[in-house]
Design a protein around this motif. Structure first.
Motif, PDB file in Angstrom:
ATOM      1  N   ILE A 167       9.898  42.189  -3.377  1.00 53.79           N
ATOM      2  CA  ILE A 167       9.987  41.117  -4.253  1.00 53.79           C
ATOM      3  C   ILE A 167       9.665  41.007  -5.493  1.00 53.79           C
ATOM      4  CG2 ILE A 167       8.031  39.462  -4.785  1.00 53.79           C
ATOM      5  CD1 ILE A 167       8.239  39.010  -2.053  1.00 53.79           C
TER       6      ILE A 167
ATOM      7  N   LEU B 261      10.384  37.404  -8.760  1.00 54.66           N
ATOM      8  CA  LEU B 261      10.021  36.071  -7.709  1.00 54.66           C
ATOM      9  C   LEU B 261       9.642  34.774  -8.746  1.00 54.66           C
ATOM     10  CD1 LEU B 261      10.412  34.350  -5.302  1.00 54.66           C
ATOM     11  CD2 LEU B 261       8.312  35.064  -4.593  1.00 54.66           C
TER      12      LEU B 261
ATOM     13  N   VAL C  16       4.197  30.035  -8.812  1.00 56.53           N
ATOM     14  CA  VAL C  16       4.639  30.936  -8.849  1.00 56.53           C
ATOM     15  C   VAL C  16       5.530  31.523 -10.229  1.00 56.53           C
ATOM     16  CG1 VAL C  16       5.168  33.690  -7.878  1.00 56.53           C
ATOM     17  CG2 VAL C  16       4.137  31.924  -6.822  1.00 56.53           C
TER      18      VAL C  16
ATOM     19  N   ALA D  60       7.321  37.723 -10.181  1.00 58.22           N
ATOM     20  CA  ALA D  60       5.993  37.976  -9.732  1.00 58.22           C
ATOM     21  C   ALA D  60       6.708  39.066  -8.760  1.00 58.22           C
ATOM     22  CB  ALA D  60       5.316  37.513  -8.388  1.00 58.22           C
TER      23      ALA D  60
ATOM     24  N   LYS E  47      -1.281  33.373  -4.857  1.00 57.79           N
ATOM     25  CA  LYS E  47      -1.056  34.302  -3.495  1.00 57.79           C
ATOM     26  C   LYS E  47      -0.118  33.949  -2.202  1.00 57.79           C
ATOM     27  CE  LYS E  47      -6.099  33.914  -2.547  1.00 57.79           C
ATOM     28  NZ  LYS E  47      -6.177  33.129  -3.030  1.00 57.79           N
TER      29      LYS E  47
ATOM     30  N   THR F  22       0.986  31.122  -1.862  1.00 56.54           N
ATOM     31  CA  THR F  22       2.241  30.846  -1.937  1.00 56.54           C
ATOM     32  C   THR F  22       3.447  32.286  -2.254  1.00 56.54           C
ATOM     33  OG1 THR F  22       1.664  28.837  -3.549  1.00 56.54           O
ATOM     34  CG2 THR F  22       3.848  29.100  -3.991  1.00 56.54           C
ATOM     35  N   SER F  23       3.211  32.582  -2.582  1.00 58.65           N
ATOM     36  CA  SER F  23       3.941  33.601  -2.264  1.00 58.65           C
ATOM     37  C   SER F  23       4.573  34.436  -1.491  1.00 58.65           C
ATOM     38  CB  SER F  23       3.837  35.280  -3.605  1.00 58.65           C
ATOM     39  OG  SER F  23       3.500  34.589  -4.515  1.00 58.65           O
TER      40      SER F  23
ATOM     41  N   ILE G  46      14.411  37.368  -2.743  1.00 60.94           N
ATOM     42  CA  ILE G  46      12.632  37.933  -1.376  1.00 60.94           C
ATOM     43  C   ILE G  46      13.863  38.879  -0.025  1.00 60.94           C
ATOM     44  CG2 ILE G  46      11.182  37.368   0.723  1.00 60.94           C
ATOM     45  CD1 ILE G  46      10.645  34.705  -0.622  1.00 60.94           C
TER      46      ILE G  46
END
Length: 547
Positions: free
Chosen positions: A13, A16, A30, A33, A53, A55-56, A75
């Protein structure tokens, strides 16, 4: 070092950002990240509700809500950027490459489909059902640790216990042997011993398959025990990232420090702040407020064809609660602890035995006396989402008990509701709002305010904090402790979590299969447990042994 010798991240990641479109404008869930998951590695994302958390993780499998999108960053799955991949590509990745174990098994298993059919659907969608799908389904369920897999495949979700339903979801998530498994709070609704069994089994399966795991949890103790690396998220940002034990033992960010201090599995016992009440407690021990004697409850269970079977939920249970103290009744699901709470609240008749409150037996109270008893003993239930009427404003919710018991007039009741909201650290303006506008922790504070409205002498807390994040849980426990000291309240605290018990209780009763197997002070139970069952419960507390 050669290129071949350098391990390549399975999931990466990078910077992000995820944004949701709402009628009030964009919400940045987010931001910036960054973390990686190596092949075969377990990485835990920790944080409270709303930290970003889940959502990621959902973005990595293409399951964001319709109004959500990846607004920046990458991603990378096995080197491929899937941040803006097509739905067709995500369908190809799901199952075979990326699997998922969602949080709530009752919401994520179809109640009208048999378990075997739901496993078979996953296998068929990924072309892995083979020539004998029935045999393959049984094998998948057996791999997930379900006994009698052929029989279980023919059953519906409601016929499974919580632990078995979670095993079924793990079976579905790992059925196609994915390279990455996203486990979103896979054990948050389970008892500590069942949680330990499920996570042990998940570890074994992922180790055998070489699967990497992205574990989402709000419990830092659990994360540190199960993961090699921990990602701490707060308000959509990664605030700390590194080796699990290093973060647990040497947290740098204030939020991580708060998480560690609030996690019941990592915190110390009830503090010195409660010791001032010890002399009063000792004086009150001669006259218990609640006395339960030889209490038994037997249910008739229908077995079909007009047949019934006797089931003893509570078996010859006796205990006392001194005035102004907290007694916790602890045990796994099905141990009979909530049945005791219902009988103490006089919501359920006992089969035999007696319950005395302030010297009077409650089993045969007249309607008038029962009405008075309701005023003296109030409940706080487990689910803050289900225990408040969504059609009632907060004012009406708290004011209703006062109105039913004929206390005051409209103006005095409004003043009382304001005082109660202040007592539970909620602004007076909250009274004009509705439950759907509040968080889980705020709703539980409203439930506490409602329980306090009639100025009861005892409150029965039935799993009152088990549905809450650790930070919110710590705040509610602190509030209950403060109210006890100010108002001299007595608590009967029903829970499956021994870690919480150490923070709140004076005395403990440990239940197994309807019987009390051990009882004593909280220090006696924690420092010198006598029964194997109690030792197993204590050993199952996640992360406690790591500090």
């Amino acid at each position: 070092m050669t290129e071949n010798a350098t391990p390549k991240p399975l999931l990466e990641i990078k910077d992000l950002a995820i944004t949701f479109s709402t009628p009030d404008g964009p919400v940045h869930a987010v931001r910036d990240a960054n973390f990686t998951v190596m092949p075969g590695e377990t990485v835990a994302i920790v944080g409270e509700s709303g930290s970003g958390k889940s959502t990621s993780a959902l973005a990595a499998i293409g399951l964001l809500a319709g109004n959500g999108r990846v607004s920046a960053g990458q991603i990378l799955f096995d080197g491929e950027d899937i941040a803006h991949a097509s739905e067709k590509r995500f369908v190809e990745l799901r199952g075979n490459h990326i699997g998922m174990v969602p949080q709530d098994p009752m919401s994520n298993l179809n109640p009208v489909w048999k378990i075997g059919f739901q496993v078979k659907e996953t296998l068929k969608a990924n072309g892995l059902a083979g020539d004998n799908p029935k045999k393959r389904v049984a094998q998948v369920l057996a791999d997930a640790g379900l006994p009698n897999p052929e029989t279980r495949a023919g059953q519906y979700p409601h016929e499974f216990s919580g632990g078995m339903r979670q095993r079924a979801l793990i079976a579905i998530g790992l059925a196609c042997r994915p390279r990455l498994l996203i486990a979103d709070e896979p054990t948050s609704a389970l008892d500590v011993t069942v949680q330990q069994q499920i996570l042990d089994h998940l570890d074994n399966m992922t180790n055998e398959l070489g699967t990497a795991v992205l574990l989402i949890t709000h419990d830092l103790g659990l994360a540190a025990e199960r993961a090699e690396k921990v990602v701490v998220m707060y308000k959509g940002r990664v605030v700390e990232y590194g080796p699990a034990l290093e973060i647990l033992r040497n947290p740098k960010h204030p939020y991580t420090q708060r998480l560690i201090n609030s996690a019941p599995s990592l915190s110390a016992q009830r503090g010195d702040k409660h010791e001032a009440a010890v002399d009063e407690v000792a004086a009150a021990k001669a006259e218990p407020l609640l006395k339960v004697s030889n209490l038994t409850k037997v249910f008739d269970i229908r077995k079909g064809f007009g047949k019934k079977e006797k089931f003893t939920a509570v078996d010859n249970v006796s205990f006392e609660i001194p005035k102004g103290t907290t007694t916790a009744v602890v045990g796994e699901s099905g141990s009979g602890k909530s049945t005791i709470a219902q009988m103490v609240l006089n919501l359920l008749d006992s089969t035999s035995g007696e319950i005395h409150f302030d010297g009077e037996q409650i089993g045969n109270l007249s309607e008038k006396k029962l009405f008075k008893y309701r005023r003296r003993v109030q409940p706080i239930f487990q689910d803050p989402y289900g225990s408040l009427d969504p059609m009632y404003s907060i004012y009406r919710t708290i004011e209703e008990p006062l109105r039913i018991h004929g206390i005051g007039n409209s103006a005095s009741r409004q003043k009382k509701v304001k005082e109660l909201l202040e007592q539970v650290s909620m602004p007076a303006a909250t009274m004009h709002r509705f439950p759907n506008e509040l968080s889980g922790g705020q709703r539980q504070r409203i439930a506490i305010a409602r329980a306090l409205a009639l100025q009861p002498e005892m409150i029965v807390c039935d799993e009152a904090v088990s549905a809450l994040d650790v930070l919110v849980q710590a705040q509610v426990l602190e509030l209950l402790d403060e109210l006890q000291r100010e108002m001299g309240l007595t608590y009967l605290f029903i829970t499956h979590d021994l870690a919480v018990v150490r923070q709140i209780a004076d005395d403990v009763c440990v239940m197994e299969r309807g019987k009390i197997v051990e009882q004593g002070s909280v220090d006696e139970i924690f420092d010198a447990p006598k029964s194997d069952y109690t030792r197993n419960l204590l050993n199952a507390i996640p992360g406690a042994s790591l500090i």
